[in-house]
Design a protein around this motif. Structure first.
Motif, PDB file in Angstrom:
ATOM      1  N   ILE A  34      10.448  -0.597  -3.324  1.00  0.00           N
ATOM      2  CA  ILE A  34       9.767   0.640  -2.930  1.00  0.00           C
ATOM      3  C   ILE A  34       9.745   1.616  -4.096  1.00  0.00           C
ATOM      4  O   ILE A  34      10.794   1.977  -4.640  1.00  0.00           O
ATOM      5  CB  ILE A  34      10.454   1.288  -1.716  1.00  0.00           C
ATOM      6  N   THR A  35       8.561   2.026  -4.478  1.00  0.00           N
ATOM      7  CA  THR A  35       8.369   3.068  -5.483  1.00  0.00           C
ATOM      8  C   THR A  35       7.901   4.312  -4.745  1.00  0.00           C
ATOM      9  O   THR A  35       6.904   4.258  -4.011  1.00  0.00           O
ATOM     10  CB  THR A  35       7.308   2.651  -6.517  1.00  0.00           C
ATOM     11  N   LEU A  36       8.627   5.398  -4.923  1.00  0.00           N
ATOM     12  CA  LEU A  36       8.258   6.630  -4.215  1.00  0.00           C
ATOM     13  C   LEU A  36       7.025   7.260  -4.846  1.00  0.00           C
ATOM     14  O   LEU A  36       6.932   7.382  -6.075  1.00  0.00           O
ATOM     15  CB  LEU A  36       9.418   7.623  -4.232  1.00  0.00           C
ATOM     16  N   PRO A  37       6.083   7.686  -4.010  1.00  0.00           N
ATOM     17  CA  PRO A  37       4.902   8.382  -4.521  1.00  0.00           C
ATOM     18  C   PRO A  37       5.232   9.837  -4.839  1.00  0.00           C
ATOM     19  O   PRO A  37       6.319  10.324  -4.513  1.00  0.00           O
ATOM     20  CB  PRO A  37       3.930   8.304  -3.336  1.00  0.00           C
ATOM     21  N   GLN A  38       4.273  10.516  -5.446  1.00  0.00           N
ATOM     22  CA  GLN A  38       4.392  11.967  -5.580  1.00  0.00           C
ATOM     23  C   GLN A  38       4.397  12.546  -4.178  1.00  0.00           C
ATOM     24  O   GLN A  38       3.576  12.137  -3.343  1.00  0.00           O
ATOM     25  CB  GLN A  38       3.184  12.529  -6.332  1.00  0.00           C
ATOM     26  N   PRO A  39       5.314  13.447  -3.880  1.00  0.00           N
ATOM     27  CA  PRO A  39       5.307  14.056  -2.543  1.00  0.00           C
ATOM     28  C   PRO A  39       3.979  14.774  -2.299  1.00  0.00           C
ATOM     29  O   PRO A  39       3.448  15.439  -3.193  1.00  0.00           O
ATOM     30  CB  PRO A  39       6.463  15.054  -2.584  1.00  0.00           C
TER      31      PRO A  39
END
Length: 153
Positions: free
Chosen positions: A12-17
């Protein structure tokens, strides 16, 4: 193991909030609790839309709920600076755009609930509501908000 390491293990790569789209803020920390505003499901920058039981099925809804969960985690990180400050995911509120005869909202919300347990372990186990609604902002299929207990610094 850090939460960041766990996310990497899960791929899982977190996106820009996501920035708020109206007159509110993404997160408010008060009295040891972080309240995260409702998050919508995006895949590759595209909003997941539709209505469960009409033009979308449970699998699509579960994926959407998981993507809301990923965005919730991104918002938590932005608000706290580190996901290791999460003491516990206290509650998720899942809103599912669905037809009048659709009754599998809890199955749809499991997409986010299962993600929280996968990422945070026992600290990811939470209380939850899963509510069917006729329409969500921008035509989204799912919207999920959260309350998170924060470790004192």
């Amino acid at each position: 193991m850090s939460i960041e390491t766990r996310l990497a293990e899960l791929g899982i790569t977190l996106p820009q909030p996501a920035a708020p789209v109206a007159s509110y803020v993404a997160a408010v920390e008060a009295n040891g609790l972080l309240h995260i505003s409702g998050q919508l499901p995006f895949v590759d920058g595209q909003l997941m839309t539709g209505r469960l039981g009409e033009d979308r099925d449970v699998d699509y809804g579960q994926t959407a709920a998981k993507m809301c969960g990923v965005m919730l985690i991104a918002q938590i990180k932005a608000a706290l600076g580190s996901l290791d400050r999460v003491e516990r995911i206290v509650k998720l509120g899942a809103f599912i755009s669905s037809g009048a005869d659709f009754t599998d909202q809890p199955k749809v919300a499991n997409g986010a609930s299962d993600l929280m347990v996968s990422v945070f372990g026992d600290a990811g186990k939470h209380a939850r509501s899963a509510v069917g609604v006729p329409v969500l902002p921008l035509g989204a299929v799912v919207e999920i908000d959260a309350i998170v207990a924060v470790k004192s610094a």
